[in-house]
Design a protein around this motif. Structure first.
Motif, mmCIF file in Angstrom:
data_model
loop_
_atom_site.group_PDB
_atom_site.id
_atom_site.type_symbol
_atom_site.label_atom_id
_atom_site.label_comp_id
_atom_site.label_asym_id
_atom_site.label_seq_id
_atom_site.Cartn_x
_atom_site.Cartn_y
_atom_site.Cartn_z
ATOM 1 N N UNK A 114 7.884 12.796 24.454
ATOM 2 C CA UNK A 114 8.652 13.347 25.087
ATOM 3 C C UNK A 114 7.741 14.887 25.485
ATOM 4 N N UNK A 115 6.987 14.975 24.710
ATOM 5 C CA UNK A 115 6.482 16.182 25.140
ATOM 6 C C UNK A 115 5.540 16.588 26.423
ATOM 7 N N UNK A 116 5.087 15.141 26.666
ATOM 8 C CA UNK A 116 4.301 15.180 27.592
ATOM 9 C C UNK A 116 4.760 14.868 29.292
ATOM 10 N N UNK A 117 5.864 13.485 28.495
ATOM 11 C CA UNK A 117 7.014 14.319 29.623
ATOM 12 C C UNK A 117 8.516 15.965 30.185
ATOM 13 N N UNK A 118 7.986 16.011 30.121
ATOM 14 C CA UNK A 118 8.911 17.760 29.508
ATOM 15 C C UNK A 118 8.509 18.624 30.158
ATOM 16 N N UNK A 119 6.803 18.556 29.640
ATOM 17 C CA UNK A 119 5.456 19.243 30.139
ATOM 18 C C UNK A 119 5.330 18.830 31.537
ATOM 19 N N UNK A 120 5.154 17.803 32.114
ATOM 20 C CA UNK A 120 5.154 17.907 33.544
ATOM 21 C C UNK A 120 3.800 17.645 33.885
ATOM 22 N N UNK A 121 2.620 17.494 32.076
ATOM 23 C CA UNK A 121 1.805 17.165 32.215
ATOM 24 C C UNK A 121 0.769 16.350 33.318
ATOM 25 N N UNK A 122 0.260 16.442 33.873
ATOM 26 C CA UNK A 122 -0.994 15.927 35.178
ATOM 27 C C UNK A 122 -1.911 14.978 34.622
ATOM 28 N N UNK A 123 -2.492 15.455 33.416
ATOM 29 C CA UNK A 123 -3.176 14.513 33.024
ATOM 30 C C UNK A 123 -3.173 14.871 31.294
ATOM 31 N N UNK A 124 -4.004 13.563 30.548
ATOM 32 C CA UNK A 124 -4.312 13.889 28.771
ATOM 33 C C UNK A 124 -5.484 13.942 28.607
ATOM 34 N N UNK A 125 -5.841 14.389 28.917
ATOM 35 C CA UNK A 125 -7.600 14.367 27.476
ATOM 36 C C UNK A 125 -7.113 14.051 25.895
ATOM 37 N N UNK A 126 -8.240 12.774 25.347
ATOM 38 C CA UNK A 126 -7.906 12.633 24.218
ATOM 39 C C UNK A 126 -9.031 11.386 23.489
ATOM 40 N N UNK A 127 -8.874 11.239 22.644
ATOM 41 C CA UNK A 127 -10.104 10.805 21.764
ATOM 42 C C UNK A 127 -9.437 9.254 21.779
ATOM 43 N N UNK A 128 -10.412 9.116 21.690
ATOM 44 C CA UNK A 128 -10.508 7.402 22.089
ATOM 45 C C UNK A 128 -9.899 7.023 20.818
ATOM 46 N N UNK A 129 -9.589 6.887 20.134
ATOM 47 C CA UNK A 129 -9.330 6.905 18.998
ATOM 48 C C UNK A 129 -7.488 6.858 19.528
ATOM 49 N N UNK A 130 -6.746 7.921 20.230
ATOM 50 C CA UNK A 130 -5.223 8.076 19.719
ATOM 51 C C UNK A 130 -4.984 7.678 21.274
ATOM 52 N N UNK B 283 -2.338 18.193 28.713
ATOM 53 C CA UNK B 283 -2.275 17.219 27.988
ATOM 54 C C UNK B 283 -3.805 17.951 27.105
ATOM 55 N N UNK B 284 -3.612 18.114 25.431
ATOM 56 C CA UNK B 284 -4.802 17.869 24.774
ATOM 57 C C UNK B 284 -4.502 16.638 23.887
ATOM 58 N N UNK B 285 -4.659 15.648 23.124
ATOM 59 C CA UNK B 285 -4.406 15.175 22.207
ATOM 60 C C UNK B 285 -5.730 14.016 21.351
ATOM 61 N N UNK B 286 -5.575 15.659 20.556
ATOM 62 C CA UNK B 286 -7.615 15.117 19.957
ATOM 63 C C UNK B 286 -7.363 15.678 18.304
ATOM 64 N N UNK B 287 -8.432 15.009 17.246
ATOM 65 C CA UNK B 287 -8.878 16.036 16.592
ATOM 66 C C UNK B 287 -9.240 16.822 16.363
ATOM 67 N N UNK B 288 -9.402 17.887 15.149
ATOM 68 C CA UNK B 288 -10.672 19.033 15.180
ATOM 69 C C UNK B 288 -12.390 19.135 15.192
ATOM 70 N N UNK B 289 -11.936 19.027 16.965
ATOM 71 C CA UNK B 289 -13.251 18.634 17.084
ATOM 72 C C UNK B 289 -14.408 19.290 18.274
ATOM 73 N N UNK B 290 -15.557 19.823 18.419
ATOM 74 C CA UNK B 290 -16.072 20.578 19.708
ATOM 75 C C UNK B 290 -15.701 20.007 20.896
ATOM 76 N N UNK C 26 -5.320 9.862 32.159
ATOM 77 C CA UNK C 26 -5.961 9.898 30.654
ATOM 78 C C UNK C 26 -7.103 9.342 30.220
ATOM 79 N N UNK C 27 -7.786 10.905 29.850
ATOM 80 C CA UNK C 27 -9.508 10.864 30.084
ATOM 81 C C UNK C 27 -9.246 10.208 28.643
ATOM 82 N N UNK C 28 -10.206 9.317 27.813
ATOM 83 C CA UNK C 28 -10.160 9.094 27.139
ATOM 84 C C UNK C 28 -11.988 9.349 27.261
ATOM 85 N N UNK C 29 -12.530 10.451 25.533
ATOM 86 C CA UNK C 29 -13.986 9.885 25.121
ATOM 87 C C UNK C 29 -13.853 9.584 23.499
ATOM 88 N N UNK C 30 -15.228 8.966 23.669
ATOM 89 C CA UNK C 30 -15.643 9.286 21.877
ATOM 90 C C UNK C 30 -15.193 10.289 21.224
#
Length: 129
Positions: A98-114, A61-68, A125-129
């Motif tokens: 719900x999306x994470x549970x039903x997709x069977x996501x093994x990991x989530x990469x997300x912006x620190x703010x999220x 799963x990728x939970x991120x703002x639009x950024x590099x 959960x792999x957070x990043x600045x």
């Protein structure tokens, strides 16, 4: 005649990183990222994901703002043969979960703010600045 596609998004990035490593792939908030830098960062993130058990065919799963960094995460998942699943950061927490549970996501990469938005589910959960 059957044609088998063997190119993924990371392969496209690697192609450009080899041919034009110093050319910019992104310019964001005054900072430029070259193809070579993006490839190096994607491989490093892929290593971190792999260390957390992510492999070919797994959903990331990728939970991120639009950024590099969003692109970096997409390329990292591709590098491993995993499936990058962008999640809209405007969703409410129950929708994200719900999306994470039903997709069977093994990991989530997300912006620190999220991180809080996506962290209720028990997963790496792999957070990043």
């Amino acid at each position: 005649m059957t044609v088998q596609a063997t190119v993924n998004w990371f392969d496209v990035l690697a192609h450009h990183a080899a041919r034009a490593p110093e050319r910019p792939i992104t310019v964001f908030e005054g900072s430029t990222t070259t193809y070579a830098q993006m490839a190096d960062r994607a491989v490093a993130l892929a290593g971190g994901l792999h260390a957390r058990g992510v492999g070919a065919g797994d959903v990331v799963g990728l939970l991120s703002y639009n950024c590099p960094e969003f692109l970096q995460a997409m390329f990292a998942a591709n590098y491993l043969g995993a499936i990058a699943m962008p999640i809209n950061w405007r969703l409410a927490a129950p929708e994200v979960h719900y999306i994470l549970e039903h997709s069977g996501a093994r990991a989530l990469v997300c912006d620190e703010a999220l991180v809080e938005l996506g962290s209720r589910r028990r997963m790496d959960v792999v957070g990043r600045a």
